[in-house]
Motif scaffolding. Structure first.
Motif, PDB file in Angstrom:
ATOM      1  N   LEU A   1      50.740  21.913  39.275  1.00 26.87           N
ATOM      2  CA  LEU A   1      51.501  20.195  38.474  1.00 26.87           C
ATOM      3  C   LEU A   1      52.942  19.747  38.270  1.00 26.87           C
ATOM      4  O   LEU A   1      53.695  18.883  38.538  1.00 26.87           O
ATOM      5  CB  LEU A   1      50.533  19.346  37.577  1.00 26.87           C
TER       6      LEU A   1
ATOM      7  N   SER B   1      50.717  19.589  29.924  1.00 25.97           N
ATOM      8  CA  SER B   1      49.313  19.255  30.964  1.00 25.97           C
ATOM      9  C   SER B   1      48.300  19.969  30.371  1.00 25.97           C
ATOM     10  O   SER B   1      46.632  20.040  30.689  1.00 25.97           O
ATOM     11  CB  SER B   1      49.583  19.331  32.748  1.00 25.97           C
TER      12      SER B   1
ATOM     13  N   LEU C   1      47.885  12.591  32.246  1.00 25.69           N
ATOM     14  CA  LEU C   1      48.053  13.405  33.347  1.00 25.69           C
ATOM     15  C   LEU C   1      48.561  12.214  34.441  1.00 25.69           C
ATOM     16  O   LEU C   1      49.397  12.895  34.963  1.00 25.69           O
ATOM     17  CB  LEU C   1      47.198  14.843  33.404  1.00 25.69           C
TER      18      LEU C   1
ATOM     19  N   GLU D   1      54.464  21.733  32.071  1.00 23.27           N
ATOM     20  CA  GLU D   1      53.240  22.038  31.747  1.00 23.27           C
ATOM     21  C   GLU D   1      52.747  22.739  31.087  1.00 23.27           C
ATOM     22  O   GLU D   1      51.425  22.293  30.808  1.00 23.27           O
ATOM     23  CB  GLU D   1      53.446  23.451  32.184  1.00 23.27           C
TER      24      GLU D   1
ATOM     25  N   PRO E   1      48.350  22.615  35.924  1.00 23.99           N
ATOM     26  CA  PRO E   1      49.035  23.016  35.148  1.00 23.99           C
ATOM     27  C   PRO E   1      50.449  23.718  35.894  1.00 23.99           C
ATOM     28  O   PRO E   1      51.382  22.660  36.221  1.00 23.99           O
ATOM     29  CB  PRO E   1      48.737  23.063  34.129  1.00 23.99           C
TER      30      PRO E   1
ATOM     31  N   VAL F   1      55.686  18.079  36.371  1.00 24.22           N
ATOM     32  CA  VAL F   1      55.535  17.712  35.423  1.00 24.22           C
ATOM     33  C   VAL F   1      54.990  18.948  34.049  1.00 24.22           C
ATOM     34  O   VAL F   1      55.049  20.215  34.401  1.00 24.22           O
ATOM     35  CB  VAL F   1      53.213  17.604  35.343  1.00 24.22           C
TER      36      VAL F   1
END
Lengths: 302, 368
Positions: free
Chosen positions: B139, B150, A277, B147, B136, B145
């Motif tokens: 993020l 994540s 992550l 999803e 997520p 990021v």
């Protein structure tokens, strides 16, 4: 310390084989959420083959079965252009169901008793190097295969025409197709290759480690391999580095013995996912993900 | 960035042919069940009879089938609600676990009357699932990021966290294997006329989602964003809000699934609390044609298969895992049938084929 290294390299071997396969599929633009399923199929077929005709047949059957399984996945996600996430999730469920079913149908409720497996081979000379010798050169066949695979794949992706074609298909399939590269063929080859590598990974887990099959014995290692590919930003050498790091976390039980401190293995087990992550957050400035990852390609549209 | 690609279109076709898809899948599943039982040398007729009595043979059997269906349906609802907004939430498994964990904490540490304790435990579970799903979403919105990746990673973080807790801080010292202390009696979901009251919660949730998607402004915004993020932005829809709210609702439903299962069935939390519901729920949602009501029927059907598997494992020695095979193959066959019907085989009608393929070319605007 040596015990920790040996266990870590063993765990990293399983992960690297699967992750390198996933890397190739993803560089060709096909999501590799199905790695977990391919590995499970490989792990079971390995035990079955070994039960029928020894460890070599086990290895052969593991690779064949996982490749065939991956071929089904390729039909769904490349030819039929099904949603790759959904197809991957379903293939994993199918693998879990099929291997558990077959295990019980063939070997009875208790599963198979231990079958012939692969045992560590010492490389003369090298294996006597302190610390690293035992960790790297007194492993079984699979570790050496993984080392060979990463070198080959790094050269293939970085320095060959075919590697360039593969990357082109993953970045810009339309452009690749207009240059005469068959996107379909490249993607099939990539998915089949990832199946074969996961067959090896599954075999490394079953007949390369414990010599038995246990239901759902991959326990998320396929997803861990996907995580390694992402954390490594889709570069082969980094993939192996990530797998080694994840392997150290996986060898958590040995940690306690070596350092005489007790870290719950679940806490160590979280590290790979958290690292991935973090890598995703940090890598945002340099987009590393193949641009066409997860996008089906229809040739007629060209 | 789109990892979803143009297969979006093929799922849309699925959503447009709900009853057909669901009936087809159920029929195929029953056939496959017969074939698999025959493969291990058991008469399919015996298997069907066994399934009937295991699922509907008595009111206890019916209650057990319903109990089995609840987490499946709630997770499927969670997938459906996010799907319509163009979001693939495959973090449902982790959200379910965090929901169960929080329901356990509230359900075992608070001392209030049942009338308060039950709903508050369920709400706490839903809130925890939503919180886990917010990660997520945030993020994605703040760090760009992906999803899908994540939420997948966060599944394992949640499962490992629960594994540690039930073997450590929350361990029931009286139990032999790692498991948590049970929820208090006042937090346990009661039965109503012998049937699990979680069914009421589940039906309410399905009704709420159906209403939300079909009748409300937010539902309209979600469906618009799901169809095309570009169009949604152009007509002034706050797509960030849609992403966040969709994730919260999706995770909330998964958390509720964990809470209902914990307080209505298992009562204690273990490392293997979920039978992969976070993923089988996706299968249920797809078989249900991605609609809330379809999810209920598909969930009941697959719960019936699972229960039959549990029983036949003992009575007929048919491996319980056949239900997983049937589920996955049913979904794959249904999705393939969408492909086959969508013009790919229509080679005799070139014009139609051209249109069909163009819409799947990956060149059009994608959601997410």
């Amino acid at each position: 310390m040596t015990a920790l290294l040996v266990a870590s390299v063993g765990a990293a071997t399983v992960l690297s084989l699967a992750a390198l396969g996933g890397l190739i599929a993803e560089r060709a633009g096909v999501l590799s959420i199905g790695l977990e399923g391919y590995m499970l199929v490989g792990a079971f077929a390995g035990v079955w083959g070994s039960h029928l005709g020894g460890a070599s047949l086990g290895l052969l059957l593991a690779v064949t079965a996982a490749t065939v399984f991956a071929a089904f996945h390729a039909v769904l996600s490349v030819t039929m252009r099904l949603n790759q996430i959904v197809a991957g999730v379903m293939m994993n469920l199918l693998a879990l169901g099929t291997t558990s079913f077959a295990n019980q149908a063939i070997f009875g409720p208790g599963g198979a008793s231990p079958v012939p497996g692969f045992h560590p081979l010492s490389i003369p000379g090298l294996s006597t190097i302190p610390l690293l010798g035992k960790a790297l050169f007194r492993q079984n066949l699979f570790t050496y295969l993984a080392i060979a695979a990463v070198v080959t794949i790094a050269v293939f992706l970085g320095h060959s025409r075919a590697g360039l074609a593969l990357k082109a298909v993953g970045e810009h399939p339309l452009a690749a197709e207009t240059r005469g590269i068959s996107v379909l063929r490249v993607r099939y080859a990539a998915v089949l290759f990832s199946g074969a590598m996961c067959g090896l990974a599954g075999a490394a887990l079953s007949i390369g480690t414990v010599d038995v099959f246990v239901e759902n014995m991959t326990q998320g290692r396929g997803f861990l391999a996907v995580a390694a590919v992402i954390a490594a930003a889709w570069r082969p050498l980094w993939v192996v580095a990530a797998c080694l790091m994840f392997g150290i976390a996986d060898a958590a039980q040995v940690w306690a013995q070596v350092f005489a401190i007790h870290i719950p293995h679940q806490i160590l087990g979280m590290a790979p996912y958290l690292v991935t992550l973090l890598a995703l957050v940090l890598l945002q400035r340099r987009p590393a993900m193949p641009a066409a990852l997860g996008r089906p390609f229809a040739r007629e549209a060209v | 960035m789109s990892m979803v690609g143009s297969s979006w279109v093929s799922l849309k076709v699925l959503a447009q042919s709900r009853p057909f898809t669901t009936v087809l899948a159920a029929a195929l599943s029953l056939l496959m069940m017969g074939a698999l039982t025959a493969a291990v040398g058991v008469s399919p007729i015996d298997a069907y009879q066994e399934m009937w009595s295991a699922d509907l043979g008595s009111s206890l059997a019916l209650a057990t089938t319903l109990t089995t269906a609840l987490p499946l349906i709630l997770v499927a609802l969670g997938f459906v609600v996010a799907y319509h907004a163009g979001i693939f939430n495959i973090g449902l498994e982790g959200q379910l676990y965090t929901g169960a964990l929080t329901a356990l904490l509230v359900g075992s540490h608070m001392h209030v009357p049942a009338l308060v304790h039950v709903p508050i435990s369920l709400l706490a579970g839903a809130a925890a699932g939503a919180t886990w799903a917010a990660l997520p979403a945030l993020l994605k919105l703040l760090g760009n990021v992906n999803e899908i990746v994540s939420s997948l990673m966060l599944n394992f973080v949640a499962i490992l966290l629960i594994g540690w807790l039930v073997g450590g801080p929350l361990k029931d010292s009286a139990a032999a294997s790692p498991q948590s202390v049970p929820v208090s009696h006042s937090a346990q979901l009661p039965t109503v006329f012998g049937m699990p009251s979680g069914l009421i919660v589940t039906l309410l949730a399905a009704g709420l989602i159906a209403w939300l998607l079909a009748r409300t402004k937010l539902g309209f915004e979600m469906r618009t964003a799901g169809a095309s993020a570009v169009v949604a932005k152009r007509v002034g829809i706050d797509t960030h809000k849609v992403v966040l709210l969709s994730f919260l609702m999706s995770g909330g439903l998964a958390g509720l699934a964990g809470a209902v299962e914990l307080t209505g069935n298992q009562l204690v939390l273990t490392e293997n609390f979920s039978s992969s519901w976070g993923f089988t729920g996706v299968a249920v949602a797809l078989i249900g044609g991605l609609s809330p009501w379809g999810s209920i029927f598909a969930g009941l059907f697959f719960a019936g298969l699972t229960r039959a598997g549990d029983v036949m494992q003992f009575t007929l020695s048919v491996p319980v895992s056949f239900a997983l095979i049937v589920e996955a193959v049913a979904v794959l066959l249904v999705l393939s049938s969408v492909y086959l019907r969508s013009g790919a085989l229509a080679l005799r009608w070139p014009r139609q084929r051209k249109r069909a393929s163009k819409s799947k070319s990956g060149l059009e605007v994608h959601p997410t």
